[in-house]
Design a protein around this motif. Structure first.
Motif, PDB file in Angstrom:
ATOM      1  N   ILE A  39      11.456  67.859 -25.588  1.00 19.02           N
ATOM      2  CA  ILE A  39      10.843  68.418 -24.378  1.00 19.02           C
ATOM      3  C   ILE A  39       9.437  68.932 -24.676  1.00 19.02           C
ATOM      4  O   ILE A  39       8.486  68.649 -23.929  1.00 19.02           O
ATOM      5  N   VAL A  43       5.611  67.569 -23.222  1.00 19.60           N
ATOM      6  CA  VAL A  43       4.656  68.447 -22.540  1.00 19.60           C
ATOM      7  C   VAL A  43       3.317  68.441 -23.268  1.00 19.60           C
ATOM      8  O   VAL A  43       2.255  68.310 -22.658  1.00 19.60           O
ATOM      9  N   LEU A  96      14.711  65.638 -18.562  1.00 19.81           N
ATOM     10  CA  LEU A  96      13.354  66.142 -18.334  1.00 19.81           C
ATOM     11  C   LEU A  96      12.631  65.306 -17.290  1.00 19.81           C
ATOM     12  O   LEU A  96      12.043  65.841 -16.344  1.00 19.81           O
ATOM     13  N   THR A 100      12.076  66.947 -13.517  1.00 25.59           N
ATOM     14  CA  THR A 100      10.681  67.291 -13.211  1.00 25.59           C
ATOM     15  C   THR A 100      10.155  66.475 -12.035  1.00 25.59           C
ATOM     16  O   THR A 100       9.337  66.966 -11.257  1.00 25.59           O
ATOM     17  N   GLN A 101      10.640  65.239 -11.884  1.00 24.51           N
ATOM     18  CA  GLN A 101      10.211  64.457 -10.725  1.00 24.51           C
ATOM     19  C   GLN A 101      10.734  65.062  -9.433  1.00 24.51           C
ATOM     20  O   GLN A 101      10.040  65.096  -8.419  1.00 24.51           O
ATOM     21  N   ALA A 103      11.187  68.183  -8.961  1.00 23.53           N
ATOM     22  CA  ALA A 103      10.346  69.354  -8.721  1.00 23.53           C
ATOM     23  C   ALA A 103       9.030  68.963  -8.058  1.00 23.53           C
ATOM     24  O   ALA A 103       8.526  69.675  -7.170  1.00 23.53           O
ATOM     25  N   LEU A 104       8.492  67.824  -8.442  1.00 21.12           N
ATOM     26  CA  LEU A 104       7.227  67.374  -7.857  1.00 21.12           C
ATOM     27  C   LEU A 104       7.391  66.902  -6.421  1.00 21.12           C
ATOM     28  O   LEU A 104       6.451  66.977  -5.627  1.00 21.12           O
ATOM     29  N   LEU A 118       1.474  71.002 -12.354  1.00 23.10           N
ATOM     30  CA  LEU A 118       2.731  70.357 -12.723  1.00 23.10           C
ATOM     31  C   LEU A 118       2.599  68.840 -12.639  1.00 23.10           C
ATOM     32  O   LEU A 118       3.118  68.109 -13.483  1.00 23.10           O
ATOM     33  N   PHE A 122       3.654  66.380 -15.542  1.00 18.44           N
ATOM     34  CA  PHE A 122       4.909  65.645 -15.376  1.00 18.44           C
ATOM     35  C   PHE A 122       4.806  64.429 -14.461  1.00 18.44           C
ATOM     36  O   PHE A 122       5.811  63.756 -14.236  1.00 18.44           O
TER      37      PHE A 122
END
Length: 230
Positions: A39, A43, A96, A100-101, A103-104, A118, A122
């Motif tokens: 992870i 990043v 991950l 994260t996708q 979240a976007l 972000l 990501f």
């Protein structure tokens, strides 16, 4: 030379954390480190820095520490446990990317200030994701296989099996990822340059992890690892 000093200090810090995890929790500590490193590497990789006159991405050190972990698992716990760690890393990488996708995709509030940041970290392209996952699987499983291949042939040469397995695995990782992610996007000469510069730093990290593998052997011999005490 500030970047070079920081790079070396981060290398020592990453390997030291691997050893601390091993010392405190044995096999479980090594298992835990794999998703942490995967992870963090994904990043950090978005940041470009200049090192020793070359442009490189961060994340190489943290990611390379996973090869030290699988070598330690191979050495002290066997091939099957090292392969488990590879799977743990794969699952964490997929988690991950997927989460994260999501979240976007959420519509940010009018006063949100983090969406663009972000997205910069990501907002992955499909080829990058495919290259990362494919390179990870091929290089990590090769590392586990090669470690035992060399161990069976030269059982008393720890440095040989460590470096022969890791350095080739790092080369596989660099070639596979760069070809999938960048071929067709950049001229072939540029892709080759990226492969070369990426591998140089991974090669250095691979060479410098050998003393830590010897340290792990010493800790085991001194019965300082709880789950390896007779």
């Amino acid at each position: 030379m500030q970047n070079e000093l920081l790079w070396f200090l981060m290398l020592i810090a990453a390997f030291a954390m691997v050893m601390i995890s091993f010392r405190l929790w044995g096999k479980m500590g090594l298992f835990i480190w794999v998703p942490i490193s995967v992870i963090l590497a994904n990043v950090q990789v978005v940041k470009l820095v200049n090192l020793f006159g070359l442009t490189a991405t961060l994340g190489n050190i943290v990611y390379a520490s996973t090869f030290l972990v699988t070598d330690m698992l191979s050495e002290h716990y066997g091939k099957k446990e090292a392969q488990k760690a590879v799977i743990f890393g794969l699952v964490s990488m997929i988690a991950l990317v997927v989460l994260t996708q999501f979240a976007l995709w959420f519509t940010p509030a009018s006063d949100d200030s983090s969406q663009e940041h972000l997205a910069a970290i990501f907002g992955l392209m499909p080829r990058i994701v495919l290259g990362s996952v494919t390179a990870y699987l091929l290089s990590q499983f090769h590392d586990v296989w090669a470690y035992h291949f060399w161990k069976n042939r030269f059982p008393n040469q720890l440095w040989l099996r460590n470096n022969a397995s890791t350095m080739v695995s790092q080369l596989i990782d660099s070639i596979v990822f760069c070809l999938i992610a960048f071929l067709g996007e950049f001229p072939f000469s540029v892709v080759l340059e990226i492969i070369f510069t990426t591998y140089i730093f991974k090669w250095i990290v691979a060479a410098l992890d050998t003393p830590f593998l010897y340290l792990s052997k010493m800790l085991v011999k001194q019965k300082q690892i709880a789950d390896l005490r007779d």
